[in-house]
Design a protein around this motif. Structure first.
Motif, short mmCIF file in Angstrom:
data_model
loop_
_atom_site.label_atom_id
_atom_site.label_comp_id
_atom_site.label_asym_id
_atom_site.label_seq_id
_atom_site.Cartn_x
_atom_site.Cartn_y
_atom_site.Cartn_z
N ALA A 1 -7.57 7.41 8.29
CA ALA A 1 -6.37 7.37 7.45
C ALA A 1 -6.75 6.85 6.06
O ALA A 1 -7.74 6.15 5.90
N LEU A 2 -5.94 7.21 5.08
CA LEU A 2 -6.14 6.76 3.71
C LEU A 2 -4.86 6.14 3.16
O LEU A 2 -3.77 6.69 3.34
N PHE A 3 -5.04 5.01 2.48
CA PHE A 3 -3.96 4.36 1.75
C PHE A 3 -4.46 4.05 0.35
O PHE A 3 -5.65 4.20 0.04
N GLN A 4 -3.55 3.59 -0.51
CA GLN A 4 -3.93 3.19 -1.86
C GLN A 4 -3.08 2.00 -2.29
O GLN A 4 -1.87 1.96 -2.02
N PHE A 5 -3.71 1.03 -2.95
CA PHE A 5 -2.97 -0.11 -3.47
C PHE A 5 -1.88 0.36 -4.43
O PHE A 5 -2.12 1.23 -5.28
N TYR A 6 -0.70 -0.23 -4.31
CA TYR A 6 0.42 0.10 -5.20
C TYR A 6 0.19 -0.51 -6.58
O TYR A 6 0.50 0.12 -7.60
N LEU B 1 0.83 -1.19 0.00
CA LEU B 1 0.00 0.00 0.00
C LEU B 1 0.87 1.25 0.00
O LEU B 1 1.91 1.28 0.65
N ASN B 2 0.42 2.25 -0.72
CA ASN B 2 1.03 3.57 -0.65
C ASN B 2 0.31 4.39 0.41
O ASN B 2 -0.92 4.42 0.45
N TYR B 3 1.09 5.04 1.27
CA TYR B 3 0.51 5.93 2.27
C TYR B 3 -0.03 7.18 1.58
O TYR B 3 0.64 7.76 0.72
N VAL B 4 -1.23 7.60 1.95
CA VAL B 4 -1.82 8.82 1.39
C VAL B 4 -1.93 9.90 2.46
O VAL B 4 -1.43 11.01 2.29
#
Length: 316
Positions: free
Chosen positions: A145-150, A133-136
């Protein structure tokens, strides 16, 4: 002269090799294709069974790693929480707790730092891979909190595998109706991941990751300020809800579903008490962050980062 030139070339090659020791080349994002998840319903199934078979596929397990420095020692460990897939772009909503690492020693609390995060898809995918996951963003003020799949995800639209679509077959569909006291609900999140691993040094320590679902009712649609402080975010107050669905700490960040499969909010905490006078039914309660707070937080991140983060809402 030739000898000096040879020495110079060897020196350059050595320096190039040495530089590679300090730079890690990150693998490019992969295209991940997921099988179609059957959506047949049974008239005899309960609403929680239907959610477990279908809508709960938007819930993931979140594995985060970090470190804490205490005196001259550095401690590395990982935690298990849960998250909710928001859209086909792979954005994941979770609790800000996933980014907070701390240890207590000799009565003093030492604060550490978050280093990396991975997600494991829901049981319906039969896939135990840990996806980076990329930290957003994370906000201690909102608790979100928000993350995004790499990687980039695609899914087959039916069993024939003839056509694919970008994104995920199941993403969170948030309820646009107000939470009603007494309504039946179901909470979905990780099942005891922290307890089952003896020495969680990093995300790879966690094997056989599973979700769990628990039924309950909305005990209080809005917790009064006399019982619990509301969340203050950007000058606005948000009142959490109270549900009787029992949870463990690993389920924090997961989703609370209505009987129609829409998401009422995010699991934010577990009510606990050290006193024997506290009624047993109250010790089973869980707090939920509502759709309004979630929507406002996502909008604030979207505005700050100048990116579009879509969220699906069901019709009222």
């Amino acid at each position: 002269m030739k000898k000096l030139a040879a020495i110079f070339i060897i020196f350059i090659l050595f320096m190039m090799q040495g530089c590679s020791l300090f730079y890690v080349i990150e693998a490019a994002p992969q295209n991940i294709y997921k099988e179609f998840i059957g959506t047949d319903s049974s008239e005899t199934s309960s609403f929680s069974e239907e959610i477990a078979n279908h809508e709960s596929a938007c819930v993931v397990t979140i594995l985060t790693s970090g470190s804490v420095s205490v005196a001259n020692d550095v401690y590395f460990y990982s935690n298990v929480f849960s998250g909710i897939i928001l859209n086909d772009d792979g954005y994941i909503l979770t609790s800000a707790q996933v980014c907070n690492f701390s240890l207590q020693e000799d009565g003093q609390i030492y604060t550490g730092k978050f280093t990396e995060a991975y997600a494991v898809l829901a049981d319906q995918y039969n896939d135990q891979k840990h996806y980076k996951l990329n930290y957003v963003d994370h906000s201690d003020e909102s608790g979100l909190a928000l993350f995004q799949f790499y990687d980039r995800f695609y899914y087959y639209t039916d069993d024939s595998r003839a056509q694919t679509k970008s994104g995920f077959q199941f993403v969170a569909n948030f309820s646009s109706s107000e939470i009603q006291t007494g309504a039946a609900c179901a909470a979905v999140g990780n099942s005891l991941g922290n307890i089952l691993v003896e020495n969680p040094l990093n995300h790879s320590s966690f094997k056989n990751v599973k979700l769990t679902i628990t039924e309950g009712i909305v005990s209080l649609a809005k917790i009064s300020e006399k019982s619990m402080d509301p969340i203050s975010f950007q000058g606005k107050k948000y009142y959490q809800s109270l549900v009787s669905s029992p949870i463990n700490a690993d389920m924090i960040g997961g989703a609370v579903f209505n009987t129609d499969g829409t998401v009422l909010g995010m699991i934010s905490g577990k009510i606990s008490s050290d006193t024997t006078q506290t009624p047993s039914y109250f010790r089973r309660m869980s707090t939920v962050d509502g759709v309004e707070l979630i929507s406002d937080y996502i909008c604030s991140v979207s505005d700050e980062l100048q990116v579009s983060i879509s969220v699906a809402a069901a019709d009222a």
